[in-house]
Design an enzyme around this catalytic site. Structure first.
Site, PDB file in Angstrom:
ATOM      1  N   LYS A 197      40.726  11.092 -16.605  1.00  0.00           N
ATOM      2  CA  LYS A 197      41.210   9.944 -17.533  1.00  0.00           C
ATOM      3  C   LYS A 197      41.864   8.878 -16.834  1.00  0.00           C
ATOM      4  O   LYS A 197      42.413   9.520 -15.637  1.00  0.00           O
ATOM      5  CB  LYS A 197      41.886  10.069 -18.858  1.00  0.00           C
ATOM      6  CG  LYS A 197      41.757   9.342 -20.004  1.00  0.00           C
ATOM      7  CD  LYS A 197      40.546   9.535 -20.659  1.00  0.00           C
ATOM      8  CE  LYS A 197      40.306   8.371 -21.817  1.00  0.00           C
ATOM      9  NZ  LYS A 197      38.946   8.605 -22.474  1.00  0.00           N
TER      10      LYS A 197
ATOM     11  N   ASP B 131      36.748   2.939 -22.540  1.00  0.00           N
ATOM     12  CA  ASP B 131      37.494   3.687 -23.595  1.00  0.00           C
ATOM     13  C   ASP B 131      38.198   2.548 -24.307  1.00  0.00           C
ATOM     14  O   ASP B 131      37.617   1.467 -24.280  1.00  0.00           O
ATOM     15  CB  ASP B 131      38.580   4.565 -23.266  1.00  0.00           C
ATOM     16  CG  ASP B 131      39.348   5.493 -24.249  1.00  0.00           C
ATOM     17  OD1 ASP B 131      38.695   6.331 -24.647  1.00  0.00           O
ATOM     18  OD2 ASP B 131      40.422   5.184 -24.448  1.00  0.00           O
TER      19      ASP B 131
ATOM     20  N   ASN C 183      34.296   0.253 -31.059  1.00  0.00           N
ATOM     21  CA  ASN C 183      32.748   0.723 -30.452  1.00  0.00           C
ATOM     22  C   ASN C 183      32.491   1.881 -31.367  1.00  0.00           C
ATOM     23  O   ASN C 183      31.595   2.204 -32.029  1.00  0.00           O
ATOM     24  CB  ASN C 183      33.044   1.233 -29.047  1.00  0.00           C
ATOM     25  CG  ASN C 183      32.021   1.985 -28.441  1.00  0.00           C
ATOM     26  OD1 ASN C 183      31.649   2.814 -28.767  1.00  0.00           O
ATOM     27  ND2 ASN C 183      30.849   1.262 -27.895  1.00  0.00           N
TER      28      ASN C 183
ATOM     29  N   SER D 275      26.899   9.532 -21.344  1.00  0.00           N
ATOM     30  CA  SER D 275      27.365   9.069 -19.789  1.00  0.00           C
ATOM     31  C   SER D 275      26.847   9.792 -18.678  1.00  0.00           C
ATOM     32  O   SER D 275      26.396   9.242 -17.734  1.00  0.00           O
ATOM     33  CB  SER D 275      28.975   8.896 -19.592  1.00  0.00           C
ATOM     34  OG  SER D 275      29.366   7.854 -20.172  1.00  0.00           O
TER      35      SER D 275
HETATM   36  P1  NDP Z   1      37.993   0.042 -28.993  1.00  0.00           P
HETATM   37  O1  NDP Z   1      38.813  -0.492 -28.234  1.00  0.00           O
HETATM   38  O2  NDP Z   1      36.466  -0.306 -29.337  1.00  0.00           O
HETATM   39  O3  NDP Z   1      38.375   0.134 -30.698  1.00  0.00           O
HETATM   40  C1  NDP Z   1      39.633   0.612 -31.181  1.00  0.00           C
HETATM   41  C2  NDP Z   1      40.054   0.272 -32.496  1.00  0.00           C
HETATM   42  O4  NDP Z   1      41.122   1.099 -32.887  1.00  0.00           O
HETATM   43  C3  NDP Z   1      40.084  -1.261 -32.648  1.00  0.00           C
HETATM   44  O5  NDP Z   1      39.713  -1.624 -33.952  1.00  0.00           O
HETATM   45  C4  NDP Z   1      41.705  -1.316 -32.627  1.00  0.00           C
HETATM   46  O6  NDP Z   1      42.046  -2.308 -33.516  1.00  0.00           O
HETATM   47  C5  NDP Z   1      42.087  -0.005 -33.331  1.00  0.00           C
HETATM   48  N1  NDP Z   1      43.224   0.579 -32.851  1.00  0.00           N
HETATM   49  C6  NDP Z   1      43.828   0.672 -31.441  1.00  0.00           C
HETATM   50  N2  NDP Z   1      45.003   1.038 -31.386  1.00  0.00           N
HETATM   51  C7  NDP Z   1      45.469   1.154 -32.615  1.00  0.00           C
HETATM   52  C8  NDP Z   1      46.548   1.433 -33.236  1.00  0.00           C
HETATM   53  N3  NDP Z   1      47.575   2.045 -32.506  1.00  0.00           N
HETATM   54  N4  NDP Z   1      46.907   1.420 -34.339  1.00  0.00           N
HETATM   55  C9  NDP Z   1      45.691   1.003 -35.434  1.00  0.00           C
HETATM   56  N5  NDP Z   1      44.400   0.677 -35.158  1.00  0.00           N
HETATM   57  C10 NDP Z   1      44.187   0.688 -33.575  1.00  0.00           C
HETATM   58  O7  NDP Z   1      37.975   1.671 -28.739  1.00  0.00           O
HETATM   59  P2  NDP Z   1      36.940   2.796 -29.053  1.00  0.00           P
HETATM   60  O8  NDP Z   1      36.301   2.517 -30.387  1.00  0.00           O
HETATM   61  O9  NDP Z   1      36.185   2.951 -27.611  1.00  0.00           O
HETATM   62  O10 NDP Z   1      37.809   4.067 -29.048  1.00  0.00           O
HETATM   63  C11 NDP Z   1      38.408   4.509 -30.253  1.00  0.00           C
HETATM   64  C12 NDP Z   1      38.956   5.916 -30.039  1.00  0.00           C
HETATM   65  O11 NDP Z   1      37.597   6.940 -29.974  1.00  0.00           O
HETATM   66  C13 NDP Z   1      39.949   6.337 -29.255  1.00  0.00           C
HETATM   67  O12 NDP Z   1      40.508   7.179 -29.413  1.00  0.00           O
HETATM   68  C14 NDP Z   1      38.979   6.744 -27.814  1.00  0.00           C
HETATM   69  O13 NDP Z   1      39.763   7.571 -26.726  1.00  0.00           O
HETATM   70  C15 NDP Z   1      38.047   7.507 -28.695  1.00  0.00           C
HETATM   71  N6  NDP Z   1      36.532   7.735 -27.841  1.00  0.00           N
HETATM   72  C16 NDP Z   1      35.981   6.703 -27.448  1.00  0.00           C
HETATM   73  C17 NDP Z   1      34.767   6.892 -27.025  1.00  0.00           C
HETATM   74  C18 NDP Z   1      33.845   5.890 -26.424  1.00  0.00           C
HETATM   75  O14 NDP Z   1      32.791   6.099 -26.189  1.00  0.00           O
HETATM   76  N7  NDP Z   1      34.286   4.636 -26.684  1.00  0.00           N
HETATM   77  C19 NDP Z   1      34.407   8.336 -26.594  1.00  0.00           C
HETATM   78  C20 NDP Z   1      35.335   9.319 -27.009  1.00  0.00           C
HETATM   79  C21 NDP Z   1      36.339   8.780 -27.483  1.00  0.00           C
HETATM   80  P3  NDP Z   1      42.375  -4.049 -32.977  1.00  0.00           P
HETATM   81  O15 NDP Z   1      40.711  -4.380 -32.809  1.00  0.00           O
HETATM   82  O16 NDP Z   1      43.353  -4.584 -33.606  1.00  0.00           O
HETATM   83  O17 NDP Z   1      42.498  -3.679 -31.391  1.00  0.00           O
END
Ligand code: NDP
Length: 451
Positions: A126, A166, A241, A384
């Site tokens: 990571k 991520d 995402n 991936s």
């Molecule tokens: P994004 O950046 O696309 O979206 C994250 C979302 O979560 C946003 O809506 C963001 O809000 C919100 N968010 C982030 N931090 C906080 C917080 N501290 N409190 C409240 N809301 C929060 O990320 P992903 O969708 O890609 O990833 C989301 C999760 O999934 C993570 O844990 C990531 O590690 C995990 N993941 C992702 C993968 C992927 O393929 N993308 C694969 C496997 C796991 P705002 O819009 O306000 O920023």
């Protein structure tokens, strides 16, 4: 139990102070695999836990770049290369102000077991930076990505370490990172996944994690003889995402997703959220969810400062199935209690470790269906790996082919986890099942590869 507490303490002493979330992840795994460690001396003799909980290497570097006002900005970059017993290091890059070494060690450690569970030849890693892409111009994001890759390129390669996206790292960032890698090395190769389709990305990579969570959940509900998602009210957190594609797949299956959240608040639309509008607001315009009310005034928006103390508003809305898809520790013991009280029958983790330890224990005690992140959200890394295969063989697979293979792989992971849990006497406990199945494969490879 005392013995395992001592073991955990010993492993903690080998790591640094910033590592709270890492310890949380490590402790859960150690408790799950305790019966395996006890019954088979070979893991202890080969010091597998000590070797598995310390990364192969942690690369930390300075990233210096010019903002639009020609001021010099300085951030810290990281790559935690955790374990490559099963294949090249593989895991995402996170750009968020909260990023530090401890968070990346937690995510990298989880990634080892997740990647092992997929059955594909990939190790765990990571990386990321405390850089915040929010509010930055495209040009600033490009400048930062170029500076980040100037250092990172020394440590990665298609057979060495293949980063992906991520939080904060989507197609735009991957494109800039890839462009800089290509410029430095003069080599067009599959060194990053999550690339846009027109220069080597796989179809369905953006959808993969969200869709995968739902495929996993449907399989789990079937195995556990619970009712399927069709026609059921579902709550989802996050609006990125993972969350948006989980919502999309829920609609495909005839479920009714009624919520999503961002870092500022929770949106609740009891008729089902308007997905096209959400995509417009969060993926294109990158604005707050509150904007949704301008189109749908009957929806309800709850800002963070009105959340219940020690909890999150989204988990207090009644649902059949809940999908935490935002970030770590976003679902607390208080939230778990509210979900259970309101009759929730299934929780699937789309984000990495979104439920606190107490919340997970509450779900396991209540014997509802609980799908832990390292199994349920493996769809992203699965596609991936498909992208790596396509790049290596210079092929392009169709959307249907990727989707079929993803669905099949998620079903296989779910069945493997359920069977492992049964074999180790903890039927229905997908946390233990995932930890044991993921651990065993990596540990056996480490032993076979020698010290
Ligand atoms: P994004 O950046 O696309 O979206 C994250 C979302 O979560 C946003 O809506 C963001 O809000 C919100 N968010 C982030 N931090 C906080 C917080 N501290 N409190 C409240 N809301 C929060 O990320 P992903 O969708 O890609 O990833 C989301 C999760 O999934 C993570 O844990 C990531 O590690 C995990 N993941 C992702 C993968 C992927 O393929 N993308 C694969 C496997 C796991 P705002 O819009 O306000 O920023």
């Amino acid at each position: 139990m005392k013995k395992y507490k001592e073991d955990i303490q010993k492993l903690k002493n080998l790591n640094c102070k910033e590592d709270d979330v890492f310890f949380q992840a490590m402790e859960e795994v150690l408790l799950s695999i305790a019966p395996l460690l006890k019954s088979d001396e070979v893991y202890k003799k080969n010091a597998i836990m000590e070797r598995l909980t310390i990364p192969d290497r942690v690369i930390k570097f300075k990233v210096t770049w010019f903002d639009d006002n020609q001021n010099v900005q300085v951030n810290t970059g990281y790559r935690v290369q955790f374990n490559n017993a099963l294949g090249p290091y593989k895991g995402g890059l996170r750009f968020h102000p909260s990023v530090n070494e401890g968070i990346l060690k937690f995510l990298g450690f989880e990634q080892i077991l997740k990647n092992s569970l997929t059955g594909l030849p990939i190790g765990g890693a990571k990386g990321g930076s405390d850089f915040d892409p929010k509010g930055k111009s495209d040009f600033e994001v490009m400048k930062f990505c170029s500076a980040f890759m100037t250092e990172l390129h020394k440590y990665i390669g298609p057979r060495i370490d293949v980063p992906a996206g991520d939080i904060g790292v989507g197609g735009r960032e991957i494109g800039y990172l890839f462009g800089e890698y290509k410029k430095i090395t003069s080599s067009f190769e599959g060194v990053l996944t999550g690339k846009p389709y027109f220069f080597g990305g796989s179809l369905m990579r953006p959808e993969a994690t969200g869709y995968g969570v739902i495929y996993f959940t449907e399989t789990m509900l079937k195995i556990e003889k619970a009712e399927p998602l069709k026609g059921k009210i579902c709550t989802v957190s996050g609006a990125g995402n993972v969350a948006l594609h989980a919502i999309e797949k829920l609609y495909h299956l005839g479920a009714i997703p009624v919520t999503c959240t961002d870092s500022k608040g929770t949106l609740h639309d009891p008729r089902g959220v308007d997905l096209e509008l959400l995509k417009e607001l969060k993926l294109k315009k990158r604005v707050s969810l509150e904007e949704y009310l301008k189109t749908h005034s009957e929806a309800k928006y709850t800002p963070v400062d009105e959340y219940p103390e020690g909890g999150h508003a989204v988990w207090h809305i009644p649902c059949y199935a809940a999908f935490p898809c935002a970030t770590q520790n976003e679902l607390t013991a208080l939230d778990a209690k509210a979900l259970l009280k309101n009759g929730c029958k299934s929780v699937s983790e789309g984000a990495n470790m979104p439920s606190t330890t107490e919340a997970v224990n509450a779900f396991l005690d209540a014997k509802i269906c609980f799908a832990p992140a390292k199994a349920a959200n493996a769809g992203g890394v699965v596609v991936s790996e498909f992208e790596m295969s396509q790049n290596a063989s210079m092929q392009r697979w169709s959307f249907e082919k990727v989707d079929d293979k993803l669905k099949d792989t998620m079903q296989q992971i779910c069945k493997r986890v359920a069977l492992t849990a049964r074999d180790y006497g903890v039927e229905g406990n997908y946390v233990d099942g995932a930890n044991i199945a993921g651990f065993k494969k990596v540990a056996d490879a480490m032993i076979a590869e020698g010290i």
